[in-house]
Design a protein around this motif. Structure first.
Motif, PDB file in Angstrom:
ATOM      1  N   ALA A 169      -1.063 -12.028   9.157  1.00 15.30           N
ATOM      2  CA  ALA A 169       0.217 -11.967   8.453  1.00 15.30           C
ATOM      3  C   ALA A 169      -0.031 -12.022   6.950  1.00 15.30           C
ATOM      4  O   ALA A 169      -0.897 -12.770   6.480  1.00 15.30           O
ATOM      5  CB  ALA A 169       1.101 -13.129   8.886  1.00 15.30           C
ATOM      6  N   PRO A 170       0.715 -11.254   6.173  1.00 11.68           N
ATOM      7  CA  PRO A 170       0.487 -11.228   4.726  1.00 11.68           C
ATOM      8  C   PRO A 170       0.949 -12.517   4.064  1.00 11.68           C
ATOM      9  O   PRO A 170       1.867 -13.184   4.546  1.00 11.68           O
ATOM     10  CB  PRO A 170       1.338 -10.040   4.268  1.00 11.68           C
ATOM     11  N   THR A 171       0.300 -12.849   2.971  1.00  7.28           N
ATOM     12  CA  THR A 171       0.747 -13.989   2.170  1.00  7.28           C
ATOM     13  C   THR A 171       1.762 -13.548   1.130  1.00  7.28           C
ATOM     14  O   THR A 171       2.532 -14.348   0.627  1.00  7.28           O
ATOM     15  CB  THR A 171      -0.453 -14.650   1.476  1.00  7.28           C
ATOM     16  N   SER A 172       1.744 -12.266   0.788  1.00  9.92           N
ATOM     17  CA  SER A 172       2.757 -11.714  -0.121  1.00  9.92           C
ATOM     18  C   SER A 172       2.919 -10.230   0.176  1.00  9.92           C
ATOM     19  O   SER A 172       2.014  -9.591   0.715  1.00  9.92           O
ATOM     20  CB  SER A 172       2.361 -11.921  -1.581  1.00  9.92           C
ATOM     21  N   VAL A 173       4.079  -9.701  -0.168  1.00 10.25           N
ATOM     22  CA  VAL A 173       4.395  -8.295   0.112  1.00 10.25           C
ATOM     23  C   VAL A 173       5.088  -7.698  -1.097  1.00 10.25           C
ATOM     24  O   VAL A 173       5.938  -8.341  -1.728  1.00 10.25           O
ATOM     25  CB  VAL A 173       5.323  -8.167   1.345  1.00 10.25           C
ATOM     26  N   SER A 174       4.734  -6.479  -1.421  1.00  8.06           N
ATOM     27  CA  SER A 174       5.400  -5.747  -2.502  1.00  8.06           C
ATOM     28  C   SER A 174       5.904  -4.421  -1.955  1.00  8.06           C
ATOM     29  O   SER A 174       5.160  -3.698  -1.279  1.00  8.06           O
ATOM     30  CB  SER A 174       4.425  -5.470  -3.661  1.00  8.06           C
ATOM     31  N   VAL A 175       7.160  -4.108  -2.220  1.00 10.18           N
ATOM     32  CA  VAL A 175       7.703  -2.802  -1.837  1.00 10.18           C
ATOM     33  C   VAL A 175       7.265  -1.793  -2.883  1.00 10.18           C
ATOM     34  O   VAL A 175       7.508  -1.969  -4.074  1.00 10.18           O
ATOM     35  CB  VAL A 175       9.238  -2.848  -1.740  1.00 10.18           C
ATOM     36  N   MET A 176       6.621  -0.740  -2.438  1.00  7.12           N
ATOM     37  CA  MET A 176       6.040   0.255  -3.346  1.00  7.12           C
ATOM     38  C   MET A 176       6.941   1.483  -3.428  1.00  7.12           C
ATOM     39  O   MET A 176       7.739   1.752  -2.519  1.00  7.12           O
ATOM     40  CB  MET A 176       4.652   0.666  -2.840  1.00  7.12           C
ATOM     41  N   PRO A 177       6.813   2.279  -4.507  1.00  7.67           N
ATOM     42  CA  PRO A 177       7.571   3.541  -4.593  1.00  7.67           C
ATOM     43  C   PRO A 177       7.170   4.469  -3.454  1.00  7.67           C
ATOM     44  O   PRO A 177       5.985   4.590  -3.124  1.00  7.67           O
ATOM     45  CB  PRO A 177       7.150   4.119  -5.951  1.00  7.67           C
ATOM     46  N   THR A 178       8.138   5.122  -2.850  1.00  5.97           N
ATOM     47  CA  THR A 178       7.846   6.000  -1.715  1.00  5.97           C
ATOM     48  C   THR A 178       7.607   7.447  -2.121  1.00  5.97           C
ATOM     49  O   THR A 178       7.191   8.258  -1.303  1.00  5.97           O
ATOM     50  CB  THR A 178       9.016   5.969  -0.709  1.00  5.97           C
ATOM     51  N   ASP A 179       7.870   7.786  -3.366  1.00  7.54           N
ATOM     52  CA  ASP A 179       7.727   9.173  -3.824  1.00  7.54           C
ATOM     53  C   ASP A 179       6.263   9.449  -4.143  1.00  7.54           C
ATOM     54  O   ASP A 179       5.689   8.856  -5.062  1.00  7.54           O
ATOM     55  CB  ASP A 179       8.600   9.403  -5.058  1.00  7.54           C
ATOM     56  N   LEU A 180       5.653  10.333  -3.364  1.00  6.72           N
ATOM     57  CA  LEU A 180       4.249  10.682  -3.565  1.00  6.72           C
ATOM     58  C   LEU A 180       4.107  12.082  -4.167  1.00  6.72           C
ATOM     59  O   LEU A 180       3.065  12.724  -4.037  1.00  6.72           O
ATOM     60  CB  LEU A 180       3.489  10.609  -2.226  1.00  6.72           C
ATOM     61  N   THR A 181       5.178  12.538  -4.808  1.00  3.44           N
ATOM     62  CA  THR A 181       5.181  13.892  -5.367  1.00  3.44           C
ATOM     63  C   THR A 181       4.261  13.965  -6.578  1.00  3.44           C
ATOM     64  O   THR A 181       4.245  13.078  -7.425  1.00  3.44           O
ATOM     65  CB  THR A 181       6.605  14.293  -5.787  1.00  3.44           C
ATOM     66  N   GLU A 182       3.508  15.066  -6.664  1.00  8.40           N
ATOM     67  CA  GLU A 182       2.702  15.333  -7.847  1.00  8.40           C
ATOM     68  C   GLU A 182       3.394  16.417  -8.667  1.00  8.40           C
ATOM     69  O   GLU A 182       4.493  16.865  -8.326  1.00  8.40           O
ATOM     70  CB  GLU A 182       1.312  15.825  -7.423  1.00  8.40           C
ATOM     71  N   ASN A 183       2.758  16.825  -9.738  1.00  8.09           N
ATOM     72  CA  ASN A 183       3.305  17.896 -10.570  1.00  8.09           C
ATOM     73  C   ASN A 183       3.084  19.229  -9.883  1.00  8.09           C
ATOM     74  O   ASN A 183       2.296  20.049 -10.318  1.00  8.09           O
ATOM     75  CB  ASN A 183       2.583  17.924 -11.921  1.00  8.09           C
ATOM     76  N   ARG A 184       3.796  19.419  -8.794  1.00  8.50           N
ATOM     77  CA  ARG A 184       3.618  20.626  -7.998  1.00  8.50           C
ATOM     78  C   ARG A 184       4.922  20.867  -7.261  1.00  8.50           C
ATOM     79  O   ARG A 184       5.740  19.967  -7.096  1.00  8.50           O
ATOM     80  CB  ARG A 184       2.455  20.479  -7.008  1.00  8.50           C
ATOM     81  N   PRO A 185       5.155  22.091  -6.750  1.00 10.39           N
ATOM     82  CA  PRO A 185       6.440  22.395  -6.138  1.00 10.39           C
ATOM     83  C   PRO A 185       6.747  21.615  -4.865  1.00 10.39           C
ATOM     84  O   PRO A 185       7.888  21.390  -4.548  1.00 10.39           O
ATOM     85  CB  PRO A 185       6.342  23.897  -5.816  1.00 10.39           C
TER      86      PRO A 185
END
Length: 294
Positions: A33-49
């Protein structure tokens, strides 16, 4: 378009990130079990279409400096393009954060779960450069919890299990167990689980079963779904009262009301239509006068 079950299957890990350690143990890959958790950005878009967006992304930190990124994907059906996307997610995340990534795929049917569980080698057959190995939670490995005492031990896991078994023939017993277990839980714990369950069932027949259970077993909660059910009940009561008023006016005027017309009046659920009929009923010479211009 993103469906309600899709949202519930991954959002439950955002709301209860500690759930993953229990799920991983069930999947045979025990992770502390984690001792701490961080919600991360879900957008994995790069500079591409092409836009790349993971459903839920969490950073889980455990004791001993063991940290990893957990990408949770809700998968409703087979999609042969997904393994390439998932491989991209994991390699991108590792490149960006330099933290080991792990992919968990949550499914609601066995065929999709078995498909998603495949190990996918990426590269030439003679020497695959990468290998995709998702962890998969679905009806094939999530427990069928129909024991209330067991459900009370872990309400969050019981909720996820119910969502993954939405199409199970025993879903009625599963949901009854969950609703009974939630009755003893504080409102701040039960309320979000009631909503996640409703969302996870989507438009399946089990969704109405859950609404019925919430209306009876959890009627004292003021969650969004329970308020919606109460509002529906009040609306149905008002509609029934108006319909009876229409029939009373027609009876007093001696107007004959055939069974078909009576059924049309008593089963109408539109208040505006019923109110129009109610205004016409006192002066109607026949039941056709009530339905004029409809």
């Amino acid at each position: 378009m993103v469906s309600s079950p899709h949202e519930a299957m991954h959002r439950i890990f955002q709301e209860y990130p500690g759930l993953f350690s229990r799920v991983s143990e069930l999947l045979g890959v025990p992770i502390a079990a984690p001792t701490s958790v961080s919600v991360m950005p879900t957008d994995l878009t790069e500079n591409r279409p092409v836009e790349r967006r993971v459903d839920t992304l969490l950073r889980l930190d455990a004791e001993g400096d063991e940290s990893f990124l957990l990408a949770v994907e809700a998968q409703g059906k087979k999609d042969e393009d997904k393994p390439a996307s998932w491989a991209y997610y994991l390699s991108y995340l590792y490149t960006k954060y330099r933290v080991p990534p792990l992919l968990l795929v949550v499914c609601q049917d066995r065929a999709t779960a078995e498909w998603a569980s495949r190990t996918v080698p990426i590269g030439p057959r003679q020497w695959p450069a990468l290998t995709l190995r998702p962890l998969v939670a679905g009806p094939h490995n999530m427990p069928v919890i129909t024991n209330v005492a067991e459900a009370r031990k872990d309400l969050v896991l019981t909720t996820l299990a119910a969502i993954t078994h939405a199409a199970d023939p025993d879903i009625g017993a599963i949901l009854k167990t969950l609703s009974t277990a939630l009755r003893d839980a504080p409102e701040n714990i039960a309320d979000p689980l009631v909503e996640l369950t409703a969302q996870g069932l989507g438009s399946r027949p089990a969704a109405q079963q859950w609404r019925n259970l919430v209306a009876v077993d959890l009627s004292f909660y003021k969650s969004a779904i329970s308020e919606e059910i109460r509002d529906e009940g009040r609306s149905e009561g008002r509609a029934e009262g108006i319909a009876q008023g229409i029939l009373l006016f027609l009876a007093r005027s001696g107007v004959d009301v055939p069974d078909e017309a009576r059924e049309r009046i008593t089963t109408c659920g539109d208040p505006d239509t019923l109110n129009r009929w109610l205004l016409r009923a006192p002066v109607a010479q026949s039941v056709e006068d009530v339905f004029a211009e409809e």
